[in-house]
Design an enzyme around this catalytic site. Structure first.
Site, short mmCIF file in Angstrom:
data_model
loop_
_atom_site.label_atom_id
_atom_site.label_comp_id
_atom_site.label_asym_id
_atom_site.label_seq_id
_atom_site.Cartn_x
_atom_site.Cartn_y
_atom_site.Cartn_z
N LYS A 93 1.30 4.28 -2.94
CA LYS A 93 0.97 5.51 -2.76
C LYS A 93 2.00 6.40 -2.98
O LYS A 93 1.98 7.58 -3.71
CB LYS A 93 0.08 5.65 -1.51
CG LYS A 93 -1.13 4.86 -1.38
CD LYS A 93 -2.02 5.51 -2.17
CE LYS A 93 -3.47 4.80 -2.12
NZ LYS A 93 -4.41 5.38 -3.16
N TYR B 1 0.84 -1.24 -0.01
CA TYR B 1 -0.18 0.00 -0.21
C TYR B 1 0.73 1.13 -0.05
O TYR B 1 0.63 2.12 -0.69
CB TYR B 1 -0.90 0.07 1.14
CG TYR B 1 -2.06 1.01 1.25
CD1 TYR B 1 -3.02 1.08 0.27
CD2 TYR B 1 -1.96 2.04 2.10
CE1 TYR B 1 -3.99 2.02 0.34
CE2 TYR B 1 -2.89 3.21 2.00
CZ TYR B 1 -3.77 3.23 1.20
OH TYR B 1 -4.84 4.06 1.13
#
Ligand SMILES: NC(=O)c1ccc[n+]([C@@H]2O[C@H](COP(=O)([O-])OP(=O)(O)OC[C@H]3O[C@@H](n4cnc5c(N)ncnc54)[C@H](O)[C@@H]3O)[C@@H](O)[C@H]2O)c1
Length: 243
Positions: free
Chosen positions: A148, A144
């Site tokens: 990002k 994640y």
């Protein structure tokens, strides 16, 4: 006395992940401003105030096929995203791929496929939803956080490549926002609400509607010189680095 100014003309806004959470709130915010909203999500939904078409953003051929039908676009807001946890020593390749394919590659496919429609409007804007974790990592979030940070970096490159065509690209890094994604993590015990609130100077999570309105504000002409930068909207959590 100045004559009353006429309202701005409606814009055409494409929002991915428009069926839930931040994406839904973004779509709603633009819809309330009188703009024409087109939503993309995994499943079509005719029950919203704006149409939602079924587009899996992980599939570049599908994304390009649907994007070829787009009218000139003023705005693309990439909100579709997923999160999976796992210790970096044992994270399954499938979990790594799922997150990178959706959050990073999917965002790229949408930007690339929508570029002709953004260019056609004469002043298109891309807003990619990243996360404050692009700047502050945490354990167990390899895919994640990497996705990002990748979205923030990708947005810089898009700003450079698209500038000569009148298309800008910025990213937004929200803090913890009370959406289905976060509710699932709270319920599964992957997030502890009291510990979270102790770390957030605002002492509350963001509501999706306030992130939606903030993103609408970033599309205002007053911010027309912003390009290739990231806007953090996190209740102060990033500033809170020392226990
Ligand atoms: N909620 C938070 O605290 C928070 C904080 C920072 C950033 N974000 C980011 O904001 C974005 C929205 O998150 P949310 O919290 O609203 O989540 P959510 O789960 O409520 O909504 C995500 C939406 O994306 C859609 N989606 C997922 N995979 C897709 C795919 N392959 N193709 C098309 N649509 C797909 C889902 O169906 C869903 O409607 C994500 O990128 C997330 O990483 C969330």
């Amino acid at each position: 006395m100045n004559p009353p100014s006429s309202p701005p003309p409606p814009r055409c806004v494409l929002v991915t992940g428009a069926a839930s959470g931040i994406g839904q709130a973004v779509a709603q915010a633009f819809h309330e401003s009188g703009d024409r909203v087109i939503g993309w999500d995994l499943h079509a939904d005719a029950g919203q105030a704006f149409p939602i078409h079924a587009v899996d953003i992980r599939d570049p051929a599908a994304v390009h096929a649907v994007a070829a039908q787009l009218p000139p676009l003023d705005l693309l807001v990439n909100c579709a995203g997923i999160a999976r946890r796992g210790h970096a020593a044992s994270l399954a390749a499938e979990d790594w791929r799922a997150v990178i394919d959706t959050n990073l590659s999917g965002t790229f496919y949408c930007c690339q496929a929508a570029f002709p429609a953004l260019k056609a409007s004469g002043a298109g804007l891309i807003i990619n939803v990243a996360s404050f974790v692009a700047h502050r990592s945490g354990p167990g979030r390899a895919s994640y956080v990497a996705s990002k940070a990748g979205v923030v970096a990708l947005t810089e490159v898009l700003a450079l490549d698209f500038a000569e065509h009148g298309v800008r690209a910025i990213s937004v890094s929200p803090g913890y926002t009370r959406t289905a994604m976060v509710e699932r993590a709270l319920q599964a015990g992957r997030l502890d609400e009291q510990r979270l609130l102790a770390r957030i100077p605002a002492r509350r999570l963001a509501e999706p509607s306030e992130i939606g309105r903030a993103i609408r504000t970033l599309a205002e002409p007053a911010l027309g010189y912003a390009n290739g930068c990231d806007f953090v909207i996190d209740g102060g959590i990033m500033a809170n680095g020392v226990e």
